[in-house]
Design a protein around this motif. Sequence first.
Motif, PDB file in Angstrom:
ATOM      1  N   ILE A  35       0.836  -1.206   0.000  1.00  0.00           N
ATOM      2  CA  ILE A  35       0.000   0.000   0.000  1.00  0.00           C
ATOM      3  C   ILE A  35       0.870   1.257   0.000  1.00  0.00           C
ATOM      4  N   VAL A  36       1.885   1.259   0.849  1.00  0.00           N
ATOM      5  CA  VAL A  36       2.771   2.430   0.944  1.00  0.00           C
ATOM      6  C   VAL A  36       3.535   2.631  -0.362  1.00  0.00           C
ATOM      7  N   ALA A  37       4.080   1.530  -0.925  1.00  0.00           N
ATOM      8  CA  ALA A  37       4.872   1.643  -2.161  1.00  0.00           C
ATOM      9  C   ALA A  37       4.007   2.157  -3.318  1.00  0.00           C
ATOM     10  N   PHE A  38       2.794   1.631  -3.450  1.00  0.00           N
ATOM     11  CA  PHE A  38       1.918   2.065  -4.538  1.00  0.00           C
ATOM     12  C   PHE A  38       1.520   3.532  -4.362  1.00  0.00           C
ATOM     13  N   THR A  39       1.191   3.913  -3.133  1.00  0.00           N
ATOM     14  CA  THR A  39       0.772   5.299  -2.885  1.00  0.00           C
ATOM     15  C   THR A  39       1.895   6.275  -3.207  1.00  0.00           C
ATOM     16  N   GLU A  40       3.094   5.933  -2.802  1.00  0.00           N
ATOM     17  CA  GLU A  40       4.221   6.833  -3.079  1.00  0.00           C
ATOM     18  C   GLU A  40       4.488   6.920  -4.584  1.00  0.00           C
TER      19      GLU A  40
ATOM     20  N   MET B 143       2.266   6.523  -7.010  1.00  0.00           N
ATOM     21  CA  MET B 143       1.216   7.304  -7.650  1.00  0.00           C
ATOM     22  C   MET B 143       1.342   8.788  -7.301  1.00  0.00           C
ATOM     23  N   THR B 144       1.760   9.081  -6.088  1.00  0.00           N
ATOM     24  CA  THR B 144       1.937  10.482  -5.683  1.00  0.00           C
ATOM     25  C   THR B 144       2.999  11.160  -6.554  1.00  0.00           C
ATOM     26  N   GLN B 145       4.090  10.428  -6.800  1.00  0.00           N
ATOM     27  CA  GLN B 145       5.142  10.979  -7.660  1.00  0.00           C
ATOM     28  C   GLN B 145       4.644  11.136  -9.092  1.00  0.00           C
ATOM     29  N   TYR B 146       3.885  10.166  -9.550  1.00  0.00           N
ATOM     30  CA  TYR B 146       3.353  10.228 -10.925  1.00  0.00           C
ATOM     31  C   TYR B 146       2.450  11.450 -11.094  1.00  0.00           C
TER      32      TYR B 146
ATOM     33  N   GLY C 293      -8.280   7.772  -2.317  1.00  0.00           N
ATOM     34  CA  GLY C 293      -8.816   6.406  -2.199  1.00  0.00           C
ATOM     35  C   GLY C 293      -8.376   5.793  -0.874  1.00  0.00           C
ATOM     36  N   ILE C 294      -8.687   4.542  -0.716  1.00  0.00           N
ATOM     37  CA  ILE C 294      -8.374   3.897   0.551  1.00  0.00           C
ATOM     38  C   ILE C 294      -6.869   3.687   0.727  1.00  0.00           C
ATOM     39  N   THR C 295      -6.133   3.449  -0.376  1.00  0.00           N
ATOM     40  CA  THR C 295      -4.679   3.244  -0.198  1.00  0.00           C
ATOM     41  C   THR C 295      -3.983   4.510   0.309  1.00  0.00           C
ATOM     42  N   PRO C 296      -4.231   5.705  -0.262  1.00  0.00           N
ATOM     43  CA  PRO C 296      -3.598   6.894   0.343  1.00  0.00           C
ATOM     44  C   PRO C 296      -4.126   7.200   1.744  1.00  0.00           C
ATOM     45  N   VAL C 297      -5.417   6.844   1.997  1.00  0.00           N
ATOM     46  CA  VAL C 297      -5.940   7.013   3.365  1.00  0.00           C
ATOM     47  C   VAL C 297      -5.148   6.124   4.332  1.00  0.00           C
TER      48      VAL C 297
END
Length: 746
Positions: free
Chosen positions: A545-550, A552-555, A570-574
């Motif tokens: 969850i943390v790796a994907f959120t980071e 996507m945030t950079q993207y 969404g729920i992952t950044p939450v």
Amino acid sequence: MKKLFSFIEKFRKPVLGAFILVTLVAAWQLRSLKINSDILSALPEDDPVAALYREIGAEFGGNDMGMVVVGTANVFDPVFLEQLAQITDTIALMPGVSQVTSLINVIDIRDEGWGIEIAPLIDQWNIPQSAQELDSIRRYVLNNDMYRSALVSDDGTYTLVVYTLQDGADKEAIAHDIRLKLRQYSGLEMYFGGLPILMNDVNHLIINDIVRLVPLVFLLILGILYAGFRSLRQALLPLLSAGMAVVWSLGLMAFLGYQLSIISDVIPVVLLAVGSAYTIHIINSLNAADEAHPETIGERLRLIALPVSLSSFTTVFGFVSFVFGAYLTIIRDFGLFSAAGTLVALLSALVFVPALYFQFPGMRGNKYRGRRQEANNKNSLLEAFARRVVARPRRTIAIWLVIIVLAGTGYIRLRTSVNMTEYFRSDFPSRVAEEVLQKRFGGSMPIFLVFEGDVQSPELLLQMWEAEKFMKEDPNVQVSQSVASLIARMNEVMGEGRTIPADRAKIEQLWFLIEGQDIMKTLVNPDMNKAVIQSRFASITTGDIVAFTEKMTQYVASRSTDEIRIRFTGITPVYNNLNRSLVKSQVSSLLIATGLVALFVSLMMASVFKGMMATIPVVVTSLMMPGLMGLLGIPLDVATVLVGSLALGIGIDYAIHISTAYYQFRDKGLLPDDAIIEAIGNNGKAVAINVLSVGIGFLVLIFSELAPLQNFGVLVAVGMLTSGLSALSLLPALILYSEKTSLKIK
């Protein structure tokens, strides 16, 4: 204090009446106390991720997705498809549901030779019956990535019904009703997942915990107190006092409009365990008063009032540290009302209990009067233990240093956990459903990418199309939906490739074909200046969850421009925000609690040295807890993040009672060694009873059905045991070592 107890003795009946009246009023408020298990409400109102999540709910017809997985031997069976149509209609007609998507009503874009036809995939009023028709649909669905793994499993034995709730709908109530309504299809294999279902389950478990655990902790503490006092009346009194604290605290919550959460539902257990301690010390002191000289009762109360007040205020500081040090609102609320309840427990111990004693002198019991009881308060085992500590203070300190180093090695193994699914045991239906959703349908956690700008421009739609493909490069993202993917599909059907047309006029022509479809309300806002990519994330692992959120945030940061603004929620950044807040909350609350406790104890003892001496052992205990969690494989989550500050706030009580007694005996002229033996011999029993009652009170939480509370109960019990042992061994050893070192210097 003397005037206070004289007042209580003189006006004992009005005092008792006032306490009873306030308790009844608070109890009346409890009928309006509600439970809130919404994970979003744990974040502050101004949290950007939570704010955008709510914004999507308001502008795109809701953001909370529930899911029903239906299993059968063959999804493409006419009888089953009839049932699936009924299930879809049943959910769609329920109040609060904004949209339902299933294999029956999902939008289909196909080339019929004469042009594009946009219609439901299967006509529910004319469900195919022949084997040829059904086989044709099966091949079409399983070869189309809009449906395969999104609505039908790869092997065609499971299908998914996805429903979205209206913004502001009662999620738990709708999830509960959907389960009830679908019970009529008992012959089908069904799994219920998604955030509304998880919230409904958490609510149910919170109520179960309160109903089962509060009586259990009451009985266990009662048994321990009876074993200690050998008097049912005296065993009941601390629980009566703590029980009033529970009622006042929860009644205040209800009156102010606060709600119980997964964290604050343990307040009754916490206050019963912690709040009973103050009355234990009061009873212990009153039992030692000389019956032949009633005036000694006031003197006893005056002597014990200071350490009891110190203990209470330091515990309050432990709770208050959450109010100022925690990011999550559910932790702040827990700290606020636990602190209020602790103050009520102190007030009850210092006012209500003495008033009862003054009104009913027989409360002390026949076996525990006068000097005989004072002698009984001394414990030979504890005295023997104290003599060993006195004989070898350096060895005692060395043993503690070894324990601290061993616990410290666990820090590198400490991990965090924020996913609600991990709250449940492995065989719990919601957790099993989540595993089925992950394995066959790409999970249940919704994620959204919002694009602001001209939503019909080729540039924005191309950005969306590329972002969708980028998201699907992650192994945990299998399905997604957007207006860009619909335009690309229509362009493909037109024979011009699955991509976004470069010509705006062409886009407007394709847009016209899908305009008015129900699905468009969930993909484009009414003002036509925002469009959203809806997707789901499969993994429940915090690292994923943390790796994907980071990522996507950079993207998002790299692609967002003045013309096209992109935001991610969404729920992952939450969960990612929750995860980051755990470590921050742990450090902040521990620093605040340590500072407040050390300052307050130093002020009350009128000595920085004495204050530091009393604080060091329990600070050591608090710092050991994260290491212990790492060694035991217990994650840092929304419940266990409380342990460090709680152990400090409660555990300091034991050090205060031992150090206060020590300095009182020193003032009477005893040498350091003798003062330590007398302090432990006289106060060690009350400390031991306190450790046992508080520790076992928290240990009851291992019977909770929520994993974070089970871990929380075990850790606090271990923390209390460690705090008690450090107060009886490390603290005396440090005091003796410092005093002897000071004498050598002189």
